[in-house]
Design a protein around this motif. Structure first.
Motif, PDB file in Angstrom:
ATOM      1  N   GLN A  46       0.825  -1.202   0.000  1.00 30.13           N
ATOM      2  CA  GLN A  46       0.000   0.000   0.000  1.00 30.13           C
ATOM      3  C   GLN A  46       0.864   1.259   0.000  1.00 30.13           C
ATOM      4  N   GLN A  47       1.947   1.235   0.753  1.00 32.09           N
ATOM      5  CA  GLN A  47       2.823   2.409   0.833  1.00 32.09           C
ATOM      6  C   GLN A  47       3.447   2.762  -0.511  1.00 32.09           C
ATOM      7  N   VAL A  48       3.655   1.784  -1.369  1.00 30.63           N
ATOM      8  CA  VAL A  48       4.227   2.073  -2.688  1.00 30.63           C
ATOM      9  C   VAL A  48       3.144   2.235  -3.748  1.00 30.63           C
ATOM     10  N   GLY A  49       1.893   2.269  -3.331  1.00 34.01           N
ATOM     11  CA  GLY A  49       0.805   2.595  -4.239  1.00 34.01           C
ATOM     12  C   GLY A  49       0.123   1.435  -4.923  1.00 34.01           C
ATOM     13  N   ILE A  50       0.341   0.220  -4.465  1.00 41.75           N
ATOM     14  CA  ILE A  50      -0.351  -0.927  -5.050  1.00 41.75           C
ATOM     15  C   ILE A  50      -1.749  -0.985  -4.453  1.00 41.75           C
ATOM     16  N   SER A  51      -2.721  -1.153  -5.309  1.00 40.57           N
ATOM     17  CA  SER A  51      -4.118  -1.133  -4.855  1.00 40.57           C
ATOM     18  C   SER A  51      -4.437  -2.370  -4.016  1.00 40.57           C
ATOM     19  N   LEU A  52      -5.412  -2.214  -3.141  1.00 41.41           N
ATOM     20  CA  LEU A  52      -5.859  -3.349  -2.328  1.00 41.41           C
ATOM     21  C   LEU A  52      -6.395  -4.477  -3.207  1.00 41.41           C
ATOM     22  N   ARG A  53      -7.019  -4.122  -4.308  1.00 47.73           N
ATOM     23  CA  ARG A  53      -7.534  -5.141  -5.219  1.00 47.73           C
ATOM     24  C   ARG A  53      -6.389  -5.986  -5.772  1.00 47.73           C
ATOM     25  N   ASP A  54      -5.306  -5.314  -6.183  1.00 48.52           N
ATOM     26  CA  ASP A  54      -4.150  -6.040  -6.719  1.00 48.52           C
ATOM     27  C   ASP A  54      -3.477  -6.855  -5.613  1.00 48.52           C
ATOM     28  N   ILE A  55      -3.373  -6.280  -4.439  1.00 45.52           N
ATOM     29  CA  ILE A  55      -2.786  -7.008  -3.305  1.00 45.52           C
ATOM     30  C   ILE A  55      -3.601  -8.278  -3.035  1.00 45.52           C
ATOM     31  N   ALA A  56      -4.925  -8.140  -3.009  1.00 51.90           N
ATOM     32  CA  ALA A  56      -5.792  -9.289  -2.740  1.00 51.90           C
ATOM     33  C   ALA A  56      -5.625 -10.359  -3.814  1.00 51.90           C
ATOM     34  N   GLN A  57      -5.541  -9.939  -5.083  1.00 49.06           N
ATOM     35  CA  GLN A  57      -5.373 -10.903  -6.174  1.00 49.06           C
ATOM     36  C   GLN A  57      -4.057 -11.661  -6.025  1.00 49.06           C
ATOM     37  N   ARG A  58      -3.014 -10.952  -5.652  1.00 54.26           N
ATOM     38  CA  ARG A  58      -1.707 -11.603  -5.513  1.00 54.26           C
ATOM     39  C   ARG A  58      -1.668 -12.513  -4.287  1.00 54.26           C
ATOM     40  N   LEU A  59      -2.209 -12.034  -3.178  1.00 62.81           N
ATOM     41  CA  LEU A  59      -2.209 -12.854  -1.968  1.00 62.81           C
ATOM     42  C   LEU A  59      -3.086 -14.096  -2.129  1.00 62.81           C
ATOM     43  N   ALA A  60      -4.089 -14.019  -2.988  1.00 59.20           N
ATOM     44  CA  ALA A  60      -4.966 -15.174  -3.230  1.00 59.20           C
ATOM     45  C   ALA A  60      -4.199 -16.334  -3.864  1.00 59.20           C
ATOM     46  N   GLN A  61      -3.039 -16.058  -4.439  1.00 60.85           N
ATOM     47  CA  GLN A  61      -2.216 -17.106  -5.049  1.00 60.85           C
ATOM     48  C   GLN A  61      -1.411 -17.883  -3.998  1.00 60.85           C
ATOM     49  N   LEU A  62      -1.370 -17.369  -2.785  1.00 63.95           N
ATOM     50  CA  LEU A  62      -0.615 -18.020  -1.713  1.00 63.95           C
ATOM     51  C   LEU A  62      -1.515 -18.974  -0.941  1.00 63.95           C
ATOM     52  N   PRO A  63      -0.943 -19.975  -0.313  1.00 63.03           N
ATOM     53  CA  PRO A  63      -1.760 -20.909   0.473  1.00 63.03           C
ATOM     54  C   PRO A  63      -2.397 -20.204   1.669  1.00 63.03           C
ATOM     55  N   THR A  64      -3.580 -20.640   2.031  1.00 65.35           N
ATOM     56  CA  THR A  64      -4.258 -20.052   3.190  1.00 65.35           C
ATOM     57  C   THR A  64      -4.212 -20.966   4.411  1.00 65.35           C
ATOM     58  N   ASP A  65      -3.834 -22.226   4.192  1.00 65.54           N
ATOM     59  CA  ASP A  65      -3.830 -23.194   5.287  1.00 65.54           C
ATOM     60  C   ASP A  65      -2.477 -23.315   5.985  1.00 65.54           C
ATOM     61  N   ARG A  66      -1.495 -22.573   5.487  1.00 65.00           N
ATOM     62  CA  ARG A  66      -0.155 -22.614   6.079  1.00 65.00           C
ATOM     63  C   ARG A  66       0.601 -21.365   5.642  1.00 65.00           C
ATOM     64  N   ALA A  67       1.740 -21.140   6.266  1.00 60.89           N
ATOM     65  CA  ALA A  67       2.578 -20.012   5.873  1.00 60.89           C
ATOM     66  C   ALA A  67       3.201 -20.293   4.506  1.00 60.89           C
ATOM     67  N   PRO A  68       3.210 -19.302   3.624  1.00 63.34           N
ATOM     68  CA  PRO A  68       3.875 -19.501   2.338  1.00 63.34           C
ATOM     69  C   PRO A  68       5.367 -19.753   2.543  1.00 63.34           C
ATOM     70  N   ASN A  69       5.959 -20.515   1.634  1.00 64.90           N
ATOM     71  CA  ASN A  69       7.393 -20.762   1.724  1.00 64.90           C
ATOM     72  C   ASN A  69       8.151 -19.642   1.000  1.00 64.90           C
ATOM     73  N   ALA A  70       9.475 -19.672   1.110  1.00 68.04           N
ATOM     74  CA  ALA A  70      10.311 -18.621   0.527  1.00 68.04           C
ATOM     75  C   ALA A  70      10.117 -18.519  -0.985  1.00 68.04           C
ATOM     76  N   ARG A  71       9.981 -19.638  -1.661  1.00 65.50           N
ATOM     77  CA  ARG A  71       9.783 -19.627  -3.116  1.00 65.50           C
ATOM     78  C   ARG A  71       8.494 -18.890  -3.482  1.00 65.50           C
ATOM     79  N   GLN A  72       7.439 -19.139  -2.725  1.00 65.76           N
ATOM     80  CA  GLN A  72       6.158 -18.486  -3.006  1.00 65.76           C
ATOM     81  C   GLN A  72       6.235 -16.978  -2.768  1.00 65.76           C
ATOM     82  N   TRP A  73       6.928 -16.560  -1.706  1.00 61.57           N
ATOM     83  CA  TRP A  73       7.096 -15.124  -1.459  1.00 61.57           C
ATOM     84  C   TRP A  73       7.936 -14.495  -2.568  1.00 61.57           C
ATOM     85  N   THR A  74       8.970 -15.192  -3.029  1.00 57.57           N
ATOM     86  CA  THR A  74       9.829 -14.685  -4.097  1.00 57.57           C
ATOM     87  C   THR A  74       9.028 -14.515  -5.380  1.00 57.57           C
TER      88      THR A  74
END
Length: 134
Positions: free
Chosen positions: A60-88
């Motif tokens: 948000q601080q660099v101007g990415i919209s919440l909609r885009d943030i939500a779309q990107r975060l939706a690609q990460l697992p919700t049942d566990r912490a994402p691994n380093a590869r997924q964050w990369t």
């Protein structure tokens, strides 16, 4: 519950993440984070939500919209912490967009002082409104 999956109250997350509890509830309503409910129907967050909140705040601080943030975060697992590869992978998806924004800001910074006194009388002729090389 596995080690490292400690459940935190909204106040614990808010304090650790530096946000208001209402912000957590908003992020939850927008699908950016998820909470579980305990036997007393109180929200509890897994500790990996702290990283998600940090990513949301930085994006948000660099101007990415919440909609885009939500779309990107939706690609990460919700049942566990994402691994380093997924964050990369997530960071790579934003890299070109951020590079384009940086280029535009540098152009604006470098052109702004000349713009104040340039004398152009038309926005149509304004170099700040024209892409380079046009």
């Amino acid at each position: 519950m596995h080690q490292g999956n400690r459940l935190l109250s909204p106040s614990q997350v808010a304090k650790a993440a530096g946000v208001a509890i209402s912000t957590l509830h908003f992020y939850e309503r927008e699908g950016l984070i998820t909470a579980e409910r305990n036997a007393g129907n109180q929200r509890r967050y897994r500790n990996d939500v702290l990283r998600r909140v940090a990513v949301i705040k930085i994006a948000q601080q660099v101007g990415i919209s919440l909609r885009d943030i939500a779309q990107r975060l939706a690609q990460l697992p919700t049942d566990r912490a994402p691994n380093a590869r997924q964050w990369t992978q997530l960071s790579r998806q934003w890299r070109s967009e951020l590079d384009s924004r940086i280029d535009a800001l540098l152009l604006l910074r470098d052109s702004l002082s000349g713009c104040i006194d340039c004398g152009c009388l038309s926005l149509k002729e304004c170099p700040l409104r024209q892409p380079p090389g046009v």
